[in-house]
Design a protein around this motif. Structure first.
Motif, PDB file in Angstrom:
ATOM      1  N   THR A 192       0.835  -1.203   0.000  1.00 18.68           N
ATOM      2  CA  THR A 192       0.000   0.000   0.000  1.00 18.68           C
ATOM      3  C   THR A 192       0.865   1.247   0.000  1.00 18.68           C
ATOM      4  O   THR A 192       0.617   2.206  -0.752  1.00 18.68           O
ATOM      5  CB  THR A 192      -0.919   0.001   1.236  1.00 18.68           C
ATOM      6  OG1 THR A 192      -1.863  -1.067   1.121  1.00 18.68           O
ATOM      7  CG2 THR A 192      -1.649   1.322   1.382  1.00 18.68           C
ATOM      8  N   THR A 193       1.895   1.245   0.832  1.00 20.56           N
ATOM      9  CA  THR A 193       2.794   2.394   0.948  1.00 20.56           C
ATOM     10  C   THR A 193       3.553   2.633  -0.345  1.00 20.56           C
ATOM     11  O   THR A 193       3.708   3.780  -0.791  1.00 20.56           O
ATOM     12  CB  THR A 193       3.782   2.166   2.103  1.00 20.56           C
ATOM     13  OG1 THR A 193       3.060   1.792   3.282  1.00 20.56           O
ATOM     14  CG2 THR A 193       4.596   3.417   2.382  1.00 20.56           C
ATOM     15  N   ALA A 203       8.866  -0.003  -0.258  1.00 25.77           N
ATOM     16  CA  ALA A 203       8.018   1.053   0.306  1.00 25.77           C
ATOM     17  C   ALA A 203       8.854   2.202   0.849  1.00 25.77           C
ATOM     18  O   ALA A 203       8.562   3.383   0.607  1.00 25.77           O
ATOM     19  CB  ALA A 203       7.137   0.465   1.404  1.00 25.77           C
ATOM     20  N   SER A 212       3.024   5.927  -2.705  1.00 25.35           N
ATOM     21  CA  SER A 212       4.193   6.721  -3.057  1.00 25.35           C
ATOM     22  C   SER A 212       4.348   6.833  -4.570  1.00 25.35           C
ATOM     23  O   SER A 212       4.626   7.920  -5.101  1.00 25.35           O
ATOM     24  CB  SER A 212       5.452   6.101  -2.436  1.00 25.35           C
ATOM     25  OG  SER A 212       5.382   6.096  -1.028  1.00 25.35           O
ATOM     26  N   ALA A 225       2.147   5.452   7.378  1.00 31.96           N
ATOM     27  CA  ALA A 225       2.654   4.095   7.175  1.00 31.96           C
ATOM     28  C   ALA A 225       4.161   4.018   7.388  1.00 31.96           C
ATOM     29  O   ALA A 225       4.662   3.096   8.051  1.00 31.96           O
ATOM     30  CB  ALA A 225       2.309   3.616   5.766  1.00 31.96           C
ATOM     31  N   THR A 226       4.917   4.962   6.837  1.00 31.82           N
ATOM     32  CA  THR A 226       6.376   4.865   6.937  1.00 31.82           C
ATOM     33  C   THR A 226       6.877   5.081   8.361  1.00 31.82           C
ATOM     34  O   THR A 226       7.884   4.484   8.761  1.00 31.82           O
ATOM     35  CB  THR A 226       7.067   5.855   5.983  1.00 31.82           C
ATOM     36  OG1 THR A 226       6.529   7.170   6.165  1.00 31.82           O
ATOM     37  CG2 THR A 226       6.866   5.424   4.535  1.00 31.82           C
ATOM     38  N   ALA A 254       8.961   5.940  -0.795  1.00 27.17           N
ATOM     39  CA  ALA A 254       8.565   7.060   0.057  1.00 27.17           C
ATOM     40  C   ALA A 254       9.703   8.064   0.240  1.00 27.17           C
ATOM     41  O   ALA A 254       9.463   9.267   0.381  1.00 27.17           O
ATOM     42  CB  ALA A 254       8.094   6.543   1.411  1.00 27.17           C
ATOM     43  N   ILE A 290       0.972   8.567   3.459  1.00 26.49           N
ATOM     44  CA  ILE A 290       2.203   7.790   3.296  1.00 26.49           C
ATOM     45  C   ILE A 290       3.009   7.784   4.588  1.00 26.49           C
ATOM     46  O   ILE A 290       3.489   6.744   5.043  1.00 26.49           O
ATOM     47  CB  ILE A 290       3.042   8.353   2.132  1.00 26.49           C
ATOM     48  CG1 ILE A 290       2.313   8.142   0.799  1.00 26.49           C
ATOM     49  CG2 ILE A 290       4.427   7.706   2.087  1.00 26.49           C
ATOM     50  CD1 ILE A 290       2.888   8.942  -0.346  1.00 26.49           C
ATOM     51  N   ARG A 291       3.128   8.950   5.187  1.00 26.14           N
ATOM     52  CA  ARG A 291       3.959   9.052   6.391  1.00 26.14           C
ATOM     53  C   ARG A 291       3.375   8.264   7.558  1.00 26.14           C
ATOM     54  O   ARG A 291       4.127   7.761   8.407  1.00 26.14           O
ATOM     55  CB  ARG A 291       4.142  10.524   6.775  1.00 26.14           C
ATOM     56  CG  ARG A 291       5.170  10.730   7.857  1.00 26.14           C
ATOM     57  CD  ARG A 291       5.713  12.139   7.875  1.00 26.14           C
ATOM     58  NE  ARG A 291       6.816  12.272   8.824  1.00 26.14           N
ATOM     59  CZ  ARG A 291       7.761  13.202   8.720  1.00 26.14           C
ATOM     60  NH1 ARG A 291       7.749  14.062   7.716  1.00 26.14           N
ATOM     61  NH2 ARG A 291       8.731  13.275   9.624  1.00 26.14           N
TER      62      ARG A 291
END
Length: 504
Positions: A105-106, A193, A110, A134-135, A197, A131-132
């Motif tokens: 997903t990430t 990912a 991205s 997740a990261t 990102a 995104i963040r």
């Protein structure tokens, strides 16, 4: 894939063949439900597709949380292993944090921003925030050298309950891979990912970007050095939920491709050149999703040949073309099935994940082809970027309501959309409406109810209709009615492009 699902696939194929739509031999069939295409508000759909991720958040929610019926959850995640694993996303309608689909997903969120972020306008900051979320979690999961935490929550126990994430009382077991219990697939996807990102944040937050790329390189080295599928190591904790059916070779190729893009370090290009064939670069698989990344790797690497002029990657243009030809209706190489209403149909379980991923690939590859003034040759048929965009647009339009049922498969978009989605938090009264905890078994009354979900999970795209364009709108039918992060992630990029290309 269970025997029941396999039987459904067989029945669908037989019906499609019987109806004469399996290969779209008739252009009339292809246009049948496009006679009066609706005008869709892609900008609205984009906003809602990104908003959906806020409904999937785990951890302590920020003050600017927009899906207000959600509350904090999973605040002790990782405590059993003496690590902090709070945050991240619930992948779908349950309360488990599966690292494999979360990482994919990430990567796709991205990639959506990298290719089409310039078209997102005010939604670009919301996409970066998604995104963040997740990261930040993936950095925690990879913070301990030689160990990667790849899941939080026992799915077998979780699936015995129907409860809000705020009420979870099942074991929040933290599952990990290490040198003795490898998981090259989930590790290399995590590396992809983090690398993807890092490019998203390179200009807006350089220090964060450096953290991401450093972690990505370490995780990829681990994935390559300690090879093996994580399904073997974790068995019942990840199967049949997110088994690595395609093996780990595709993720190693995919991860290396992203690290090459993010770092321009020659070692990753050398890795691709030396290992591409053994990692399945030229295999004929034609699905792209959380499990199989070959298609994505081929298209990503084809850009290096088409635009980057890396001649040693010329074969990847051919590999990408083969995929395009396999899903285009009417070509000799077409192996894909379409419903009578024109929807790409791959599998009965969350079929729209393959539709959103394929649509993104079509639009992205069309971008690369246009920039390099190349075409696709499918036997005797020449395919233009414009053709790829038109097919992708039809698929997205189908999702948004241009289909036989005239139903949007995105919750909260249009006047008719799924009301009983397979999602615990959405289907149960919110904490604000029902402050008392709802126990494990008590929630099943909501699962089995015919009443609409009390909480709208705005922007959620569900699994979608069957091979004959039928949709039960049944909360118990998780194959059709369950949303997931990896359905939405590639759709974000497609909607951004369409919102830009159709603006007045």
């Amino acid at each position: 894939m269970g025997s029941f699902s396999s039987l459904l696939v067989l029945l669908c194929v037989l019906m499609l063949v019987k109806q004469g739509t399996a290969n779209y031999n008739s252009s009339l069939s292809y246009q049948h439900h496009q006679r009066s295409p609706a005008l869709h508000n892609y900008r609205e759909a984009l906003s809602k597709a990104i908003l959906f991720f806020e409904g999937q958040r785990s951890g302590k929610l920020p003050a600017n949380q927009r899906i207000s019926w959600r509350r904090n959850s999973g605040l002790s995640d990782g405590a059993s292993a003496h690590v902090d694993l709070t945050g991240g996303y619930y992948d779908a309608g349950d309360n488990v944090k599966f690292g494999f689909p979360m990482a994919f997903t990430t990567t796709m969120l991205s990639w959506s921003v990298l290719e089409f972020g310039g078209f997102m306008g005010s939604e670009l900051s919301n996409a970066r925030t998604a995104i963040r979320w997740a990261t930040d979690y993936l950095l925690k999961a990879t913070a301990h050298p030689g160990t990667i935490y790849v899941q939080v929550g026992d799915p077998n126990n979780d699936h015995k309950c129907w409860e809000r994430p705020e009420d979870m009382d099942t074991a929040r077991t933290a599952y990990k891979i290490d040198s003795q219990n490898p998981g090259s697939d989930v590790a290399a996807e995590t590396a992809a990912a983090l690398a993807a990102a890092s490019l998203v944040f390179r200009k807006t937050d350089p220090s964060y970007s450096k953290r991401l790329i450093h972690a990505s390189m370490m995780v990829f080295d681990f994935a390559d050095k300690h090879r093996g599928p994580y399904s073997n190591s974790l068995k019942s904790a990840v199967c049949p939920f997110y088994c690595s059916y395609s093996g780990y070779q595709d993720e190693l190729l995919w991860g290396a491709a992203w690290l090459h893009k993010a770092t321009k370090n020659p070692k990753y290009l050398n890795y691709v050149q030396a290992n591409g064939q053994s990692l399945g670069a030229d295999e004929s698989d034609n699905t792209f999703g959380w499990d199989n990344k070959h298609v994505g790797a081929r298209v990503l690497l084809s850009k290096e040949f088409l635009i980057g002029k890396v001649k040693s990657l010329q074969d990847y243009k051919g590999h990408a073309d083969n995929y395009i030809c396999s899903i285009l209706p009417g070509t000799a190489a077409s192996g894909s099935k379409y419903t009578p209403g024109g929807l790409l149909y791959t599998l009965p379980d969350a079929n729209l994940q393959y539709v959103t991923s394929a649509s993104f690939i079509l639009l992205t590859y069309a971008k690369y082809l246009s920039a390099s003034k190349h075409l696709v040759s499918c036997g005797g048929m020449t395919v233009t970027p414009r053709k790829l965009r038109a097919i992708a647009k039809r698929q997205v339009n189908y999702i948004l309501g241009s289909n036989p049922l005239e139903m949007s498969y995105m919750v909260g978009y249009g006047s008719k959309y799924p009301q009983r989605i397979h999602h615990r938090g959405s289907s149960l009264p919110s904490v604000a409406q029902h402050p008392q905890a709802i126990g494990c078994s008590a929630g099943f009354q909501a699962l089995n109810s015919n009443a609409p979900n009390p909480n709208l999970l705005i922007g959620a795209v569900v699994g979608g209709p069957d091979c004959n364009d039928h949709f039960a709108n049944d909360r118990n039918d998780y194959e059709q009615s369950e949303p997931s992060t990896y359905i939405n992630a590639p759709l974000v990029g497609s909607l951004a492009y369409l919102a830009h290309s159709t603006r007045s």
